[in-house]
Design a protein around this motif. Structure first.
Motif, mmCIF file in Angstrom:
data_model
loop_
_atom_site.group_PDB
_atom_site.id
_atom_site.type_symbol
_atom_site.label_atom_id
_atom_site.label_comp_id
_atom_site.label_asym_id
_atom_site.label_seq_id
_atom_site.Cartn_x
_atom_site.Cartn_y
_atom_site.Cartn_z
ATOM 1 N N TYR A 6 11.522 -19.921 26.448
ATOM 2 C CA TYR A 6 11.484 -19.340 27.801
ATOM 3 C C TYR A 6 12.347 -20.173 28.747
ATOM 4 C CZ TYR A 6 9.520 -17.556 32.214
ATOM 5 O OH TYR A 6 9.358 -17.009 33.462
ATOM 6 N N GLU A 7 12.180 -21.485 28.669
ATOM 7 C CA GLU A 7 12.998 -22.378 29.515
ATOM 8 C C GLU A 7 14.481 -22.145 29.246
ATOM 9 O OE1 GLU A 7 14.151 -27.030 29.361
ATOM 10 O OE2 GLU A 7 11.990 -26.645 29.465
ATOM 11 N N ARG A 8 14.829 -22.077 27.968
ATOM 12 C CA ARG A 8 16.231 -21.900 27.584
ATOM 13 C C ARG A 8 16.788 -20.567 28.097
ATOM 14 N NH1 ARG A 8 17.119 -23.134 21.368
ATOM 15 N NH2 ARG A 8 15.896 -24.961 21.974
ATOM 16 N N GLU A 9 16.000 -19.502 27.907
ATOM 17 C CA GLU A 9 16.447 -18.170 28.347
ATOM 18 C C GLU A 9 16.587 -18.102 29.875
ATOM 19 O OE1 GLU A 9 17.441 -15.353 26.671
ATOM 20 O OE2 GLU A 9 17.427 -16.650 24.919
ATOM 21 N N LEU A 10 15.631 -18.698 30.582
ATOM 22 C CA LEU A 10 15.711 -18.698 32.054
ATOM 23 C C LEU A 10 16.982 -19.395 32.519
ATOM 24 C CD1 LEU A 10 12.274 -19.482 33.771
ATOM 25 C CD2 LEU A 10 13.525 -17.320 33.717
ATOM 26 N N ILE A 11 17.252 -20.548 31.934
ATOM 27 C CA ILE A 11 18.426 -21.311 32.339
ATOM 28 C C ILE A 11 19.699 -20.501 32.090
ATOM 29 C CG2 ILE A 11 19.851 -23.318 31.703
ATOM 30 C CD1 ILE A 11 17.170 -24.841 31.341
ATOM 31 N N HIS A 12 19.770 -19.855 30.927
ATOM 32 C CA HIS A 12 20.984 -19.111 30.575
ATOM 33 C C HIS A 12 21.119 -17.807 31.335
ATOM 34 C CE1 HIS A 12 22.380 -21.798 27.578
ATOM 35 N NE2 HIS A 12 21.361 -21.644 26.765
ATOM 36 N N ASP A 13 19.979 -17.216 31.735
ATOM 37 C CA ASP A 13 20.027 -15.809 32.116
ATOM 38 C C ASP A 13 19.597 -15.512 33.550
ATOM 39 O OD1 ASP A 13 20.588 -13.155 31.186
ATOM 40 O OD2 ASP A 13 18.449 -12.755 31.344
#
Length: 205
Positions: free
Chosen positions: A183-190
């Motif tokens: 979730y953290e990764r997706e938020l940062i990217h998206d």
């Protein structure tokens, strides 16, 4: 006077809410897809398909998906409702902000730390754009500034969404932490597209 009362403002608020909810739900759907792929690959490498702990984790992930997605959507919608009422942040948010108010067991502490780390990571990458959005939303609602706890699109609220979505859902701790990480990764990217779109809508209005 509160600004978000006229028909134009009401339409704008509804559009922001709809756009944010759809975008963040798509983020969560990708989180589940990536976590599922990751666990599936690990189970395949494990070579013991029936007894693989990764396979059990994958089943747990799939069975918890619907309630977590439901809790996630409810959290976002409640965030916008609280903002409309300018009321108290939900109990989950207050507890997330004040861990010392209750004795936290180990699993809760891990989630609390993961939420804070996610909020910090999101702030580090998107802080300026989030601040611009918060300023524009404050003007829309006719307040000097928005308390991050009351802003459904602040870093701490966005990070808290995944934690809140798990409340009452039985997920193994390791699977829970995998979801936090993705979730953290997706938020940062998206998040950039969503924030730029919302800022543009508010600037135009």
């Amino acid at each position: 006077p509160g600004h978000a009362t006229g028909p134009l403002s009401r339409d704008l608020v509804n559009a922001l809410r709809r756009r944010s909810t759809e975008h963040l739900q798509a983020v969560l759907a990708r989180v589940f897809a990536r976590a599922d792929d990751w666990l599936f690959d690990l189970a395949k490498k494990d070579g013991a398909p029936d007894g693989s702990p990764y396979l059990h984790a994958m089943r747990a992930l799939r069975s918890s998906r619907a309630p977590i997605e439901r809790g996630f959507r409810e959290y976002i919608e409640l965030g916008f409702e609280n903002l409309e009422r300018r009321g108290q942040p939900s109990a989950v948010r207050e507890e997330a902000a004040n861990p010392e108010l209750s004795l936290i067991e180990e699993g809760e502490l891990e989630q609390h730390l993961a939420t804070n780390l996610t909020a910090e990571a999101v702030s580090r990458i998107h802080g300026t754009t989030l601040d611009e959005l918060a300023g524009r939303m404050a003007r829309l609602y006719g307040v000097a500034q928005l308390d991050p706890e009351l802003n459904p699109l602040s870093a701490i609220s966005l990070a808290g969404a995944i934690r809140s979505a798990h409340q009452g859902v039985d997920v193994p701790p390791d699977v829970r932490m995998v979801l936090f990480k993705y979730y953290e990764r997706e938020l940062i990217h998206d998040l950039r597209d969503l924030l730029n779109d919302l800022n543009a809508r508010l600037a135009a209005a």
